[in-house]
Design a protein around this motif. Structure first.
Motif, mmCIF file in Angstrom:
data_model
loop_
_atom_site.group_PDB
_atom_site.id
_atom_site.type_symbol
_atom_site.label_atom_id
_atom_site.label_comp_id
_atom_site.label_asym_id
_atom_site.label_seq_id
_atom_site.Cartn_x
_atom_site.Cartn_y
_atom_site.Cartn_z
ATOM 1 N N ASP A 52 7.970 6.532 -5.497
ATOM 2 C CA ASP A 52 6.614 5.521 -6.294
ATOM 3 C C ASP A 52 6.464 5.790 -7.796
ATOM 4 N N ARG A 55 8.756 0.655 -8.299
ATOM 5 C CA ARG A 55 8.663 -0.150 -6.960
ATOM 6 C C ARG A 55 9.936 -1.283 -6.558
ATOM 7 N N SER A 67 3.662 5.410 3.052
ATOM 8 C CA SER A 67 3.810 4.695 1.923
ATOM 9 C C SER A 67 3.884 5.897 0.881
ATOM 10 N N PRO A 68 5.220 5.332 -0.109
ATOM 11 C CA PRO A 68 4.885 6.257 -1.570
ATOM 12 C C PRO A 68 3.414 5.633 -2.407
ATOM 13 N N ARG A 69 3.663 4.085 -2.286
ATOM 14 C CA ARG A 69 2.751 3.784 -3.069
ATOM 15 C C ARG A 69 1.022 4.040 -2.384
#
Length: 306
Positions: A52, A55, A67-69
């Protein structure tokens, strides 16, 4: 089967330039997975997306089930990351810098930092700004490994390291895998990937052109061979070697010692057997640079598409 990393059509564009183009990847938990490819292939972009740092334009990824975000700082504390362009400066000692990183990454087992520093030959009392590139790389490795994270993401981890330290690094990778950690690394050094990784992805221009196990990669590698023979005529050995389909770019120079050069695709067993009846003065098998080997893989892939 569980996966530490999964990507689906992961894409990153900068204007008209596509740095990563629809990457589908699955990295099994507890494995060592390597990415190879020349500069600009998309390796670093892929790693930054997983962390992240940048993006995606489209597509998605899952890292350690999140999710990385959405995972944010809590997820990143479960990852040991070594960037390809490690920028370490400051009027602090290596030990002080690592203590700062430990506050960010989470608990580090007692004595772990000193153990890793000793194994890598790193003096933690020296100021960071005075360290050589190789010693800064060692410091980066210590900070990635020290908190024993479930996932290690290592971009060109042996850059600037001498051969003995490279071997120690590979031992550290095997130990991490034995503990159940997943290692995701990139490299230009084909032999390093072959030694360390279970599976490999080959990237070209932002696309994965080949994914396979290490044995498959090794079988398609291209190596340069140099052979010196005596008690044989140049014409005789030329006729023998020209019959080998794996041997290309053959050159035979006559003299008291017959000097032979060429490139071998895949295994060298047939070449060794072909020269075995003669008196071999010297035999060298030199792995070509990664870019040349990858070009061979690209060519094979292109031929398969036609």
């Amino acid at each position: 089967m569980t996966y530490a990393i999964e990507t689906r059509a992961l894409t990153k564009r900068y204007g008209r330039h596509t740095a990563l183009d629809g990457m589908d990847l699955a990295v099994e938990t507890g494995s060592v997975f390597g990415m190879i490819g020349p500069n600009g292939a998309g390796k670093t972009t892929a790693m930054r997306l997983l962390l992240d740092i940048i993006r995606p334009t489209s597509g998605d990824a899952t890292v350690l089930g999140e999710s990385p975000r959405a995972g944010g700082a809590a997820l990143r504390r479960r990852i040991g990351f070594l960037p390809g362009e490690l920028m370490l400066e400051g009027r602090v000692t290596g030990r002080a810098l690592l203590a700062h990183y430990a506050d960010i990454s989470g608990p580090v087992p007692a004595g772990r930092i000193d153990e890793l520093a000793e194994r890598l030959g790193l003096d933690l009392t020296r100021h960071v700004r005075k360290l050589s590139k190789g010693n800064k790389q060692k410091l980066g490795l210590v900070q990635a490994f020290m908190h024993e994270p479930p996932l290690l993401v290592l971009d060109e981890p042996t850059s600037g390291l001498d051969p003995l330290v490279q071997q120690e690094f590979l031992t550290m990778v095997r130990e991490a895998q034995h503990k159940g950690q997943t290692v995701f690394l990139s490299s230009h050094v084909l032999s390093e990937i072959q030694t360390a990784a279970d599976h490999v992805a080959v990237l070209r221009n932002g696309k994965i052109v080949k994914v396979g196990d290490v044995a498959t990669l090794r079988a398609s590698a291209v190596r340069r061979v140099v052979v010196d023979l005596t008690d044989v005529s140049a014409d005789s050995i030329r006729n023998t070697l020209e019959a080998l389909p794996q041997l290309n770019d053959l050159t035979v120079m006559d003299g008291d010692i017959v000097h032979i050069t060429g490139t071998v695709e895949g295994h060298i067993d047939a070449l060794v057997k072909a020269i075995a009846p003669f008196h071999v003065v010297d035999l060298r098998v030199e792995e070509q640079d990664l870019e040349s080997s990858v070009i061979n893989l690209y060519s094979s892939e292109a031929n398969n598409d036609n």
